[in-house]
Design a protein around this motif. Sequence first.
Motif, mmCIF file in Angstrom:
data_model
loop_
_atom_site.group_PDB
_atom_site.id
_atom_site.type_symbol
_atom_site.label_atom_id
_atom_site.label_comp_id
_atom_site.label_asym_id
_atom_site.label_seq_id
_atom_site.Cartn_x
_atom_site.Cartn_y
_atom_site.Cartn_z
ATOM 1 N N PHE A 121 0.676 -1.191 0.033
ATOM 2 C CA PHE A 121 -0.028 -0.212 -0.150
ATOM 3 C C PHE A 121 0.860 1.306 -0.012
ATOM 4 N N VAL A 122 2.033 1.149 0.654
ATOM 5 C CA VAL A 122 2.969 2.415 0.584
ATOM 6 C C VAL A 122 3.406 2.751 -0.800
ATOM 7 N N ILE A 123 3.685 1.811 -1.596
ATOM 8 C CA ILE A 123 4.288 1.870 -2.876
ATOM 9 C C ILE A 123 3.090 2.199 -3.732
ATOM 10 N N ALA A 124 2.011 1.717 -3.626
ATOM 11 C CA ALA A 124 0.810 2.317 -4.527
ATOM 12 C C ALA A 124 0.399 3.620 -4.166
ATOM 13 N N GLU A 125 0.576 3.863 -2.918
ATOM 14 C CA GLU A 125 0.269 5.264 -2.434
ATOM 15 C C GLU A 125 1.184 6.325 -3.210
ATOM 16 N N LEU A 126 2.397 5.925 -2.897
ATOM 17 C CA LEU A 126 3.633 6.742 -3.432
ATOM 18 C C LEU A 126 3.438 6.908 -4.854
ATOM 19 N N PHE A 127 3.046 5.808 -5.582
ATOM 20 C CA PHE A 127 2.604 6.128 -7.123
ATOM 21 C C PHE A 127 1.529 7.079 -7.359
ATOM 22 N N ALA A 160 -4.817 25.776 -3.448
ATOM 23 C CA ALA A 160 -6.188 25.454 -2.858
ATOM 24 C C ALA A 160 -6.258 23.875 -3.395
ATOM 25 N N THR A 161 -5.841 23.470 -4.440
ATOM 26 C CA THR A 161 -5.684 22.038 -5.039
ATOM 27 C C THR A 161 -5.116 21.039 -3.603
ATOM 28 N N LEU A 162 -3.912 21.719 -3.469
ATOM 29 C CA LEU A 162 -3.060 21.058 -2.534
ATOM 30 C C LEU A 162 -3.660 21.044 -1.130
ATOM 31 N N ILE A 163 -4.374 21.995 -0.772
ATOM 32 C CA ILE A 163 -5.063 21.909 0.665
ATOM 33 C C ILE A 163 -6.322 20.858 0.481
ATOM 34 N N VAL A 164 -6.860 20.834 -0.732
ATOM 35 C CA VAL A 164 -7.898 19.707 -0.712
ATOM 36 C C VAL A 164 -7.607 18.202 -0.775
ATOM 37 N N VAL A 165 -6.356 18.180 -1.403
ATOM 38 C CA VAL A 165 -5.702 16.523 -1.590
ATOM 39 C C VAL A 165 -4.988 16.568 -0.253
ATOM 40 N N LEU A 166 -4.473 17.439 0.589
ATOM 41 C CA LEU A 166 -3.966 17.067 1.787
ATOM 42 C C LEU A 166 -5.325 16.709 2.836
ATOM 43 N N ALA A 167 -6.401 17.422 2.639
ATOM 44 C CA ALA A 167 -7.420 17.144 3.641
ATOM 45 C C ALA A 167 -7.853 15.721 3.209
ATOM 46 N N ILE A 168 -7.958 15.349 2.249
ATOM 47 C CA ILE A 168 -8.665 14.328 1.911
ATOM 48 C C ILE A 168 -7.850 13.074 1.960
ATOM 49 N N ARG A 169 -6.629 13.058 1.859
ATOM 50 C CA ARG A 169 -5.614 11.887 2.124
ATOM 51 C C ARG A 169 -5.286 11.882 3.750
ATOM 52 N N THR A 170 -5.225 12.909 4.488
ATOM 53 C CA THR A 170 -5.342 12.816 5.722
ATOM 54 C C THR A 170 -6.690 12.148 6.588
ATOM 55 N N MET A 171 -7.721 12.327 5.802
ATOM 56 C CA MET A 171 -8.880 11.665 6.424
ATOM 57 C C MET A 171 -8.759 9.985 6.076
ATOM 58 N N PHE A 172 -8.267 9.826 4.855
ATOM 59 C CA PHE A 172 -8.372 8.219 4.453
ATOM 60 C C PHE A 172 -7.080 7.577 5.120
ATOM 61 N N ALA A 173 -5.924 8.322 5.045
ATOM 62 C CA ALA A 173 -4.708 7.539 5.485
ATOM 63 C C ALA A 173 -3.985 7.848 6.880
ATOM 64 N N SER A 178 2.904 6.073 7.278
ATOM 65 C CA SER A 178 3.925 5.873 6.270
ATOM 66 C C SER A 178 3.014 5.916 4.852
ATOM 67 N N ILE A 179 1.778 5.438 4.895
ATOM 68 C CA ILE A 179 0.829 5.685 3.712
ATOM 69 C C ILE A 179 0.663 7.267 3.485
ATOM 70 N N LEU A 180 0.484 7.919 4.860
ATOM 71 C CA LEU A 180 0.148 9.438 4.421
ATOM 72 C C LEU A 180 1.253 9.949 4.006
ATOM 73 N N TYR A 181 2.551 9.890 4.270
ATOM 74 C CA TYR A 181 3.664 10.628 3.986
ATOM 75 C C TYR A 181 3.831 10.232 2.436
ATOM 76 N N ALA A 182 3.669 8.964 2.034
ATOM 77 C CA ALA A 182 3.694 8.613 0.439
ATOM 78 C C ALA A 182 2.925 9.368 -0.203
ATOM 79 N N GLY A 183 1.659 9.487 0.139
ATOM 80 C CA GLY A 183 0.516 10.126 -0.787
ATOM 81 C C GLY A 183 0.488 11.770 -0.762
ATOM 82 N N THR A 184 1.322 12.141 0.220
ATOM 83 C CA THR A 184 1.142 13.779 0.319
ATOM 84 C C THR A 184 2.566 14.506 0.038
ATOM 85 N N VAL A 185 3.654 13.857 0.501
ATOM 86 C CA VAL A 185 4.789 14.617 0.474
ATOM 87 C C VAL A 185 5.298 14.919 -0.916
#
Length: 540
Positions: A121-127, A160-173, A178-185
């Motif tokens: 899941f970390v690899i898939a989220e990093l992708f 604004a798109t960055l804020i939306v993506v960060l909010a969504i990924r924070t709720m999901f991961a 580790s998955i949260l870092y891979a999807g937002t960094v």
Amino acid sequence: MTMSAIPEEVARRRSREYARTRASNDLRETRARLAAGTSLKPEFEYELLTMFVRNELGAAVTMPALYALFALACMFWAPTVDAVIWLVIVIAAKVVLLDQGRRFLLAPPSQVNVRAWRRRFVIAELFSGLALACFALVGVRETLGASTEMIFSSHVFIFATLIVVLAIRTMFAASIPSILYAGTVPMTIAVVARLLLLDNSFYFALATMAVGIYLYFLFLARGLRSTALSMLEYRTEKDALIAELEEQKSVSDDARRRAETANTAKSKFLATMSHELRTPLNAILGFSEVMKSEMFGPIENPKYQEYVGNILESGKHLLHLINEILDLTRIESGRYELHEEPLRLADVIDECHRLLKLRADAKGIEVSEEASAELPVVWADQRAMRQICLNLMSNALKFTPKGGRIVLSVGATPDGGQFLSVRDTGPGIPADEIPKVLQAFGQGTLAHQTAEGGAGLGLAIVQNLIELHGGSLDLQSELRKGTDAKVVLPGFRVLRAMVPLQPLGQETHRARGTSPRPARQARLRARGGRDGGSDAAAPG
């Protein structure tokens, strides 16, 4: 082993088995945690992964739709081809992540390697995070030569798109850092870098704000993770408590079955032994009575006469003990049937007084009665009430010294019931020993030293018999002042006379406002006139 020790032994064995099972489970969990390289329990890691996967699958349609909106919006400053390529890449990354999530849920929990799946899941989220980061690169060349207003609008939209993506990924991961870092960094770095390339203080402030917002979302994700872990811990404790309750219920049911089996065996044993004991006991009593009365000739040796008397008294005592044990057994097993009928408690104490009068006179004890003839009858079992009175009076005769006094009384209670009381001037019972003497085979220390022979069943039988009637036994005693044993029958046991109904004829005349007597005289006069026998028809 006694019957009372059986449930305790079963409970101890169950407790030892439960402790061994729990220790084995703890050891297994420790080994699994060491193998997984985390401080969490393996089941918690699995649950956190499951929460993440279900969040992703729940947004399987909405997230691609949101990405499509982003692509349409960026077409205002970027080429359409770039927006479409970005949309295809990000949706492909999303499909890979969703496919891994479905595979994870289909796998049996016992066969899931939490560490391996977390790595997938970390690899898939990093992708997926790298695909989202490409959004910051869409239309970079076109915006460099565009107007100031277009540059401002595009970069504010990207922020604004960055804020939306960060909010969504924070709720999901948030449950798995580790998955949260891979999807937002990746996207955060890409947006900050694009803003810094503009070399403007305003965009530099936006970049700083983007970093601050990202750190805030990481802090928020930490709180969400703690909440999720607390929820899982509470649920695990609840499940453990339910399992422990089920275990204790199983132990209790097992102990109850064993107690019922032991009670059934006890009843069968007592029923068998009563027959086996009564048969030779009747012969002992019969032959000893014949020998004591010297029916077949005198017994010259006085010692033999004394021995015969002792044999007869011992046999009677043993027969009385057997009868008490059987009565108590029938009551406790629920096989004692009440044959209820109207009776007066005053008659009951009078009959018991006459039965034990000789015994009281032999000990020099004065017995008196206190009862009112106006008390109504009660609905009770006459044999049971007689046995209650005899047991209470026998106890009083045992414990009351020579020259003492016993009072038998019957009266009404404030709630409409009636009581039967036996008061004596015996040695009394200590307050802390009253619960003991109410139990079967229970005897007080002082009474045991001064009383005659007994098995301690009298009060237990009294208490059980009065409870069958819905009543209660109240035992009040004071050392060196005597004992007051009172049984109380509830109010519904008292039969009260109904008020006589008024004659129907009187009610009719009263309703009409006339007196019945003049009406009767009128009818008699009318009947006399027709018969020719009235005074009015006689000649003057």
